[in-house]
Design a protein around this motif. Structure first.
Motif, mmCIF file in Angstrom:
data_model
loop_
_atom_site.group_PDB
_atom_site.id
_atom_site.type_symbol
_atom_site.label_atom_id
_atom_site.label_comp_id
_atom_site.label_asym_id
_atom_site.label_seq_id
_atom_site.Cartn_x
_atom_site.Cartn_y
_atom_site.Cartn_z
ATOM 1 N N ALA A 154 -47.778 -2.198 47.855
ATOM 2 C CA ALA A 154 -47.439 -2.543 46.476
ATOM 3 C C ALA A 154 -48.629 -3.127 45.726
ATOM 4 O O ALA A 154 -48.455 -3.842 44.746
ATOM 5 C CB ALA A 154 -46.272 -3.535 46.459
ATOM 6 N N SER A 155 -49.830 -2.836 46.167
ATOM 7 C CA SER A 155 -51.031 -3.370 45.507
ATOM 8 C C SER A 155 -52.000 -2.234 45.220
ATOM 9 O O SER A 155 -52.001 -1.206 45.893
ATOM 10 C CB SER A 155 -51.702 -4.433 46.383
ATOM 11 N N VAL A 156 -52.849 -2.483 44.207
ATOM 12 C CA VAL A 156 -53.820 -1.478 43.822
ATOM 13 C C VAL A 156 -55.098 -2.169 43.372
ATOM 14 O O VAL A 156 -55.060 -3.230 42.729
ATOM 15 C CB VAL A 156 -53.261 -0.554 42.698
ATOM 16 N N GLN A 157 -56.239 -1.594 43.760
ATOM 17 C CA GLN A 157 -57.541 -2.069 43.308
ATOM 18 C C GLN A 157 -57.920 -1.269 42.055
ATOM 19 O O GLN A 157 -57.939 -0.039 42.074
ATOM 20 C CB GLN A 157 -58.592 -1.872 44.407
ATOM 21 N N VAL A 158 -58.192 -1.982 40.944
ATOM 22 C CA VAL A 158 -58.540 -1.345 39.656
ATOM 23 C C VAL A 158 -60.025 -1.545 39.409
ATOM 24 O O VAL A 158 -60.507 -2.689 39.361
ATOM 25 C CB VAL A 158 -57.715 -1.937 38.495
ATOM 26 N N ASP A 159 -60.755 -0.451 39.250
ATOM 27 C CA ASP A 159 -62.189 -0.499 38.950
ATOM 28 C C ASP A 159 -62.460 0.324 37.688
ATOM 29 O O ASP A 159 -61.873 1.397 37.484
ATOM 30 C CB ASP A 159 -62.987 0.072 40.121
ATOM 31 N N LEU B 118 -65.437 -6.180 36.110
ATOM 32 C CA LEU B 118 -65.325 -4.720 36.129
ATOM 33 C C LEU B 118 -64.307 -4.247 37.163
ATOM 34 O O LEU B 118 -64.239 -3.042 37.466
ATOM 35 C CB LEU B 118 -66.692 -4.093 36.417
ATOM 36 N N SER B 119 -63.546 -5.210 37.733
ATOM 37 C CA SER B 119 -62.515 -4.827 38.683
ATOM 38 C C SER B 119 -61.513 -5.948 38.824
ATOM 39 O O SER B 119 -61.806 -7.117 38.487
ATOM 40 C CB SER B 119 -63.122 -4.489 40.044
ATOM 41 N N THR B 120 -60.338 -5.625 39.324
ATOM 42 C CA THR B 120 -59.311 -6.606 39.635
ATOM 43 C C THR B 120 -58.300 -5.962 40.575
ATOM 44 O O THR B 120 -58.265 -4.712 40.706
ATOM 45 C CB THR B 120 -58.618 -7.127 38.355
ATOM 46 N N ARG B 121 -57.485 -6.775 41.202
ATOM 47 C CA ARG B 121 -56.449 -6.248 42.082
ATOM 48 C C ARG B 121 -55.088 -6.673 41.546
ATOM 49 O O ARG B 121 -54.851 -7.862 41.286
ATOM 50 C CB ARG B 121 -56.641 -6.763 43.496
ATOM 51 N N LEU B 122 -54.214 -5.696 41.428
ATOM 52 C CA LEU B 122 -52.845 -5.934 40.990
ATOM 53 C C LEU B 122 -51.935 -5.834 42.194
ATOM 54 O O LEU B 122 -52.037 -4.888 42.988
ATOM 55 C CB LEU B 122 -52.430 -4.918 39.927
ATOM 56 N N THR B 123 -51.038 -6.790 42.345
ATOM 57 C CA THR B 123 -50.138 -6.827 43.504
ATOM 58 C C THR B 123 -48.689 -6.799 43.055
ATOM 59 O O THR B 123 -48.380 -7.015 41.872
ATOM 60 C CB THR B 123 -50.395 -8.093 44.341
#
Length: 523
Positions: free
Chosen positions: A430-435, A479-484
């Motif tokens: 249920a998480s994604v790394q956004v770059d 320039l990036s973040t992680r959504l959980t």
């Protein structure tokens, strides 16, 4: 006895016939006047048929030379009897042929001399400016009363009321009674507005009465219009139309001595000032005066010159408008990232030699200069820095060496490139790394939004507020973040934020195989 009756009928018949060969309609009529003239004609029982016909013939001769029409003379006829009647109003006849025919067809009313009721009609209706069929506003109004002088009634009060409203009253009496009454009703001067004459001698006063009417309604106005800083238009009634002659116009700065306004017939050169002279043909009615000085009082004199008739000179004074040096206004439009349009006014190609536009970025940028011709009132400034403020100055340069300058500030639009790249990498269930990657160094931050992506169409009862949606602002160095804890199908969008607006963002959708309980993120 029968022969005498026959002779009387023949005389009356001849008097009522068209003037034909004796008085042909003139080709050149008096084009001198503008006003409304109402004739109050006594046709009661005290006036014989012979006297009545003589009065109508007198009116016909009196009115024959006048020009009739909307901007000329209008004539009405109100008859006095037991029940006064408006025979024809001011709008009835615009030609001499129509007026003369109406006078020939007019019949006497007879009965009592109800002058008081006739005057009430004249005051409340016929001579009231702006009333339906009534007199014209702001023009002279004249009442000419033709009476036999027999029992005129209580007319002093009604006549005084008419005079109080600006109506000029003239009286012609074919009797010699009631002098004290009649002298109180006419407008001054008495000697030219009150006439006592025998019925058979009425023709001897025709010219004098006509001149008295002309003196009241003469349209000798010399008008000035379209006054600017360096020109004006003189306009007058073409009193020489149909005559041989020309107009002489003299104009120049008004004398500076006290009382130097210039009366009728005076020369603008009175007081030693210089003047200019123009001539215009007899059929003309206006002329443009050019080469005037701004904010200066001028006197102009118009003199009609003709060997056929002596006409008065007319004078008028006017002041040209102050010079409005250009530019008086400067505006900015069509603002883009690297260009703006600067406009100014008023455009004065006759006085401005050229325009110079100077501009520099604030604060302390390099000065740029553009020269523009005197027939152009705008220019496009190009190759400017995006998202910058400029000081723009427009200067009008005059042949005398004088300059007029005005400055404004102009802003170019900020360049707001869109996001260059966006990638989502699944991390867990249920998480994604956004770059992402941006295209510009002017980014102030990033705006992230994510919400549940519906696999099937939403029912009508489903509102946008029912969907789980969140947003997040991140600084420019992120320039990036992680959504959980994302939902099974989530749409993630990132857009760059600039000083004045957002740039175009990118969106991606990620899917998971298990449901998440709530949204979240981690950097």
């Amino acid at each position: 006895m029968a022969n005498r009756v026959l002779f009387t009928c023949m005389v009356v018949y001849m008097l009522l016939q068209p003037s034909g060969a004796q008085n042909p309609l003139p080709e050149a009529v008096l084009n001198c006047c503008e006003g409304d003239v109402l004739f109050l004609l006594d046709s009661s029982g005290s006036v014989s048929s012979y006297d009545y016909s003589r009065m109508l013939g007198f009116l016909s001769e009196l009115l024959l030379p006048f020009s009739l029409g909307a901007d000329q003379v209008k004539v009405g006829l109100l008859q006095v009897g037991s029940q006064p009647r408006l025979e024809f109003g001011f709008d009835a006849h615009t030609t001499q042929a129509g007026l003369q025919g109406a006078l020939r067809d007019t019949k006497a009313l007879r009965g009592d001399t109800n002058t008081e009721e006739a005057l009430r009609m004249a005051k409340d209706w016929v001579l009231r400016p702006g009333a339906g069929g009534g007199a014209r506003p702001d023009l002279p109004r004249v009442l000419v009363w033709l009476t036999d002088g027999v029992e005129p009634g209580d007319v002093i009060g009604p006549m005084e009321a008419l005079r109080g409203e600006g109506v000029a009253v003239l009286v012609v009496s074919t009797g010699h009674g009631n002098y004290q009454v009649l002298r109180q009703v006419v407008s001054p001067p008495l000697e030219s507005h009150l006439y006592f004459v025998d019925i058979d001698d009425m023709s001897i006063i025709t010219e004098d009465l006509r001149d008295a009417i002309i003196e009241i309604i003469r349209a000798e106005r010399l008008q000035v219009r379209d006054v600017s800083t360096n020109s004006a238009v003189l306009q007058w009634r073409p009193v020489l139309a149909g005559l041989t002659g020309y107009y002489e116009i003299r104009y120049g700065p008004a004398p500076t001595s006290a009382g130097g306004g210039g009366g009728a017939g005076t020369s603008p050169s009175t007081g030693g000032g210089q003047y200019q002279r123009l001539t215009q043909p007899g059929e003309s009615s206006s002329v443009q005066l050019t080469g005037l000085r701004p904010d200066t009082t001028y006197t102009a004199t118009l003199t009609p010159e003709s060997n056929e008739q002596v006409l008065n000179s007319l004078s008028v004074s006017f002041t040209t408008t102050p010079e409005v040096m250009s530019p008086a206004t400067v505006t900015i439009s069509e603002s883009g990232a690297t260009s703006v349009r600067v406009s100014w006014g008023p455009l004065q190609p006759w006085s401005v030699q050229s325009y110079q536009v100077e501009y520099s970025v604030l604060p302390g940028g390099r000065l740029h200069t553009v020269t523009v011709g005197n027939n152009q009132n705008s220019t496009l400034l190009r190759d400017l820095q995006p998202g910058s403020q400029y000081l723009v100055t427009v200067s009008g340069r005059y042949p005398s060496g004088r300059e007029r300058a005005m400055s404004v500030k102009a802003c170019t639009q900020e360049v707001t490139p869109g996001l260059e790249d966006l990638q989502l990498t699944t991390v867990g269930s249920a998480s994604v790394q956004v770059d992402w990657r941006a295209r510009s160094n002017g980014v102030r931050g990033y705006w992230l939004t994510w919400e549940e992506q519906q696999a099937r169409p939403r029912p009508p009862s489903f509102s946008s507020s029912s969907a789980q949606r969140s947003s997040l602002y991140l600084p420019a160095d992120s320039l990036s973040t992680r959504l959980t804890h994302l939902p099974p199908a989530a749409r993630v969008c990132v857009s760059p934020v600039y000083r004045t607006a957002r740039g175009e963002g990118l969106c991606c959708t990620t899917q998971f195989h298990s449901n998440a309980l709530r949204y979240g993120y981690s950097s």
